[in-house]
Enzyme design. Structure first.
Site, PDB file in Angstrom:
ATOM      1  N   LYS A 196       0.816  -1.187   0.000  1.00 18.29           N
ATOM      2  CA  LYS A 196       0.000   0.000   0.000  1.00 18.29           C
ATOM      3  C   LYS A 196       0.867   1.261   0.000  1.00 18.29           C
ATOM      4  O   LYS A 196       0.406   2.337  -0.318  1.00 18.29           O
ATOM      5  CB  LYS A 196      -0.870   0.026   1.265  1.00 18.29           C
ATOM      6  CG  LYS A 196      -1.700  -1.213   1.482  1.00 18.29           C
ATOM      7  CD  LYS A 196      -2.347  -1.167   2.892  1.00 18.29           C
ATOM      8  CE  LYS A 196      -3.019  -2.491   3.185  1.00 18.29           C
ATOM      9  NZ  LYS A 196      -3.430  -2.586   4.583  1.00 18.29           N
ATOM     10  N   ARG A 212       0.294   6.859   7.208  1.00 17.84           N
ATOM     11  CA  ARG A 212       0.428   6.868   5.746  1.00 17.84           C
ATOM     12  C   ARG A 212      -0.049   8.196   5.147  1.00 17.84           C
ATOM     13  O   ARG A 212       0.405   8.595   4.086  1.00 17.84           O
ATOM     14  CB  ARG A 212      -0.400   5.734   5.132  1.00 17.84           C
ATOM     15  CG  ARG A 212       0.101   4.334   5.409  1.00 17.84           C
ATOM     16  CD  ARG A 212      -0.651   3.345   4.536  1.00 17.84           C
ATOM     17  NE  ARG A 212      -0.521   1.965   4.972  1.00 17.84           N
ATOM     18  CZ  ARG A 212       0.487   1.160   4.646  1.00 17.84           C
ATOM     19  NH1 ARG A 212       1.470   1.619   3.909  1.00 17.84           N
ATOM     20  NH2 ARG A 212       0.516  -0.093   5.073  1.00 17.84           N
ATOM     21  N   ASP A 239      14.679  -0.959   1.165  1.00 12.89           N
ATOM     22  CA  ASP A 239      15.710  -1.067   2.203  1.00 12.89           C
ATOM     23  C   ASP A 239      16.452  -2.399   2.077  1.00 12.89           C
ATOM     24  O   ASP A 239      17.502  -2.451   1.472  1.00 12.89           O
ATOM     25  CB  ASP A 239      15.172  -0.807   3.611  1.00 12.89           C
ATOM     26  CG  ASP A 239      13.910  -1.559   3.929  1.00 12.89           C
ATOM     27  OD1 ASP A 239      13.579  -2.522   3.236  1.00 12.89           O
ATOM     28  OD2 ASP A 239      13.253  -1.199   4.918  1.00 12.89           O
ATOM     29  N   GLU A 254       8.010   1.796  -6.365  1.00 14.93           N
ATOM     30  CA  GLU A 254       8.095   1.447  -4.945  1.00 14.93           C
ATOM     31  C   GLU A 254       8.166   2.703  -4.096  1.00 14.93           C
ATOM     32  O   GLU A 254       8.676   3.739  -4.544  1.00 14.93           O
ATOM     33  CB  GLU A 254       9.353   0.599  -4.691  1.00 14.93           C
ATOM     34  CG  GLU A 254       9.180  -0.880  -4.974  1.00 14.93           C
ATOM     35  CD  GLU A 254       8.555  -1.615  -3.786  1.00 14.93           C
ATOM     36  OE1 GLU A 254       7.876  -0.968  -2.964  1.00 14.93           O
ATOM     37  OE2 GLU A 254       8.754  -2.835  -3.686  1.00 14.93           O
ATOM     38  N   ASP A 255       7.690   2.597  -2.870  1.00 14.81           N
ATOM     39  CA  ASP A 255       7.820   3.718  -1.947  1.00 14.81           C
ATOM     40  C   ASP A 255       9.217   3.768  -1.337  1.00 14.81           C
ATOM     41  O   ASP A 255       9.834   4.812  -1.246  1.00 14.81           O
ATOM     42  CB  ASP A 255       6.761   3.648  -0.839  1.00 14.81           C
ATOM     43  CG  ASP A 255       6.713   2.288  -0.164  1.00 14.81           C
ATOM     44  OD1 ASP A 255       7.340   1.336  -0.669  1.00 14.81           O
ATOM     45  OD2 ASP A 255       6.041   2.166   0.879  1.00 14.81           O
ATOM     46  N   PHE A 290      13.832   5.120  10.901  1.00 20.23           N
ATOM     47  CA  PHE A 290      12.491   4.604  10.641  1.00 20.23           C
ATOM     48  C   PHE A 290      11.595   5.769  10.218  1.00 20.23           C
ATOM     49  O   PHE A 290      11.316   6.662  11.010  1.00 20.23           O
ATOM     50  CB  PHE A 290      11.926   3.915  11.886  1.00 20.23           C
ATOM     51  CG  PHE A 290      10.758   3.033  11.563  1.00 20.23           C
ATOM     52  CD1 PHE A 290      10.947   1.693  11.298  1.00 20.23           C
ATOM     53  CD2 PHE A 290       9.467   3.547  11.503  1.00 20.23           C
ATOM     54  CE1 PHE A 290       9.878   0.868  10.977  1.00 20.23           C
ATOM     55  CE2 PHE A 290       8.396   2.734  11.177  1.00 20.23           C
ATOM     56  CZ  PHE A 290       8.598   1.392  10.911  1.00 20.23           C
TER      57      PHE A 290
END
Lengths: 188, 199
Positions: A48, A171, A109, A105-106, A158
């Protein structure tokens, strides 16, 4: 998540402002438009987290393109214990055979999810397959996959916002921010 | 074809588990299994220290080898202040075997990985020990065959097994070259493993 979410105070630092993101997305859109001129481009977004990026990026690409959406299960999800293997939750809705596919892609990593997706999509015989990510966190990379279009390289923190979540929240932030450690660590 | 391979991968990922030294290693193995990344647990020991008599007195055995990525992964859950010894061994490994690709996961890295996957219940268990130092093994020469207790989690069948052997052969060759370079760099004859190491 027992701790109440505070969209303002849970963020320790704004890493990328809304304006910075918009400017970079526009740049990416221009470059992609030039690179794919005259080709059959399909953007494939991975749900998402990449939804806001996909929505903004596609509107910055001045080409007649198609879009599609995929979702894959994530390690640690509710289905993990029973299946133990990554699986496609939502598959492509149309064939990409012969299409020039750009996977959107967001964040990248470890590269584990991307590695799986690339293998899966290559099996569908696209004419080409490239990768576009808004955020790249190379310090955490386990699987090295070349990234063709990169928005920002970010430090090993993070981050949430602009599609990225912690426990399905944050989000909807319009920026990318660093989550305060106490939010996920709990009080000492 | 690729999709069929993926399904076969899913069907053939074995559930055999070696005796992991730490539960963080078991967790990383589960993560790799989940994403269908093949792994081997401590398949190789790299000599990094020799006595004056040429005997190997110190080795470094990375926790995982990912054959498809040609990458070793060392996982340490020690606190940052306690990883000096591990860092020294890693530096030594990189000096002696520059072709060996290795990724060190510190406690913080692994903590963030668990956080990403929502495995918060495990965060409190990341204490680690000062262990994971490699006990003397035989054989200890880099480039030696995989030990008999090496565990290959995914078995992709005969065709891939052949490819795997070929890959392993290439890897062995590379490691032999690395070992030779390492030996030359520190002044020993690779053909004579008992040549004393300089102090």
């Amino acid at each position: 998540m027992s701790r109440p979410v505070d969209l303002v105070n849970d963020i320790g630092e704004v890493l990328l402002t809304e304006e910075q993101i918009a400017a970079r997305v526009a740049e990416l859109g221009r470059k992609i438009s030039a690179d794919y001129a005259g080709r059959n481009l399909t953007l494939v977004s991975v749900l998402k987290g990449s939804l806001p990026f996909m929505a903004d990026l596609m509107r910055q690409i001045a080409l007649p393109l198609r879009i599609d959406l995929m979702e894959v299960s994530s390690y640690g999800g509710t289905a993990t214990e029973s299946s133990g293997l990554v699986r496609i939750i939502k598959d492509l809705s149309a064939s990409i055979s012969g299409e020039d596919v750009l996977l959107v892609e967001d964040i990248i990593d470890t590269g584990l999810t991307l590695n799986y997706l690339v293998r899966y999509l290559r099996g569908k015989n696209p004419a080409s397959l490239k990768i576009c990510t808004l955020l790249d966190k190379p310090a955490r990379r386990l699987v090295e996959i070349p990234v063709d279009y990169q928005g920002f390289e970010i430090p090993d923190q993070f981050v949430v916002g602009y599609g990225l979540d912690y426990s399905e929240r944050y989000r909807n932030l319009r920026f990318v921010g660093v989550l305060r450690p106490e939010v996920y660590s709990g009080p000492d | 074809m690729e999709q069929r391979d993926l399904r076969e991968d899913q069907a053939t990922v074995a559930r055999v588990r070696p005796a992991f030294a730490h539960h963080s290693e078991a967790e990383l193995a589960r993560i790799l299994d989940f994403y269908q990344v093949r792994w081997q647990y401590e398949p190789d020991a790299f000599p990094i220290g020799w006595s004056l008599d040429g005997d190997v007195v110190e080795s470094f055995s990375p926790d995982f080898f990912l054959p498809d990525l040609d990458l070793y992964v060392e996982l340490t859950t020690l606190k940052q202040t306690l990883v000096r010894k591990k860092n020294r061994k890693l530096r030594r490994l990189r000096e002696l075997y520059p072709d060996v690709r290795i990724k060190l996961f510190y406690a913080r890295d692994f903590r963030m990985l668990l956080l990403k996957f929502g495995r918060l219940g495990l965060l409190g268990e990341l204490s680690g020990t000062t262990g994971q130092a490699t006990p003397p093994r035989e054989p200890v020469v880099a480039g030696s065959a995989l030990p008999s207790d090496a565990v290959v989690v995914a078995d992709d069948g005969e065709a891939d097994a052949e490819a795997g052997h070929a890959g392993r052969g290439r890897r062995r060759g590379r490691r032999r070259r690395s070992a030779s370079r390492a030996a030359a760099a520190v002044g020993i004859d690779p053909a004579s493993p008992v040549t004393p190491m300089p102090a």
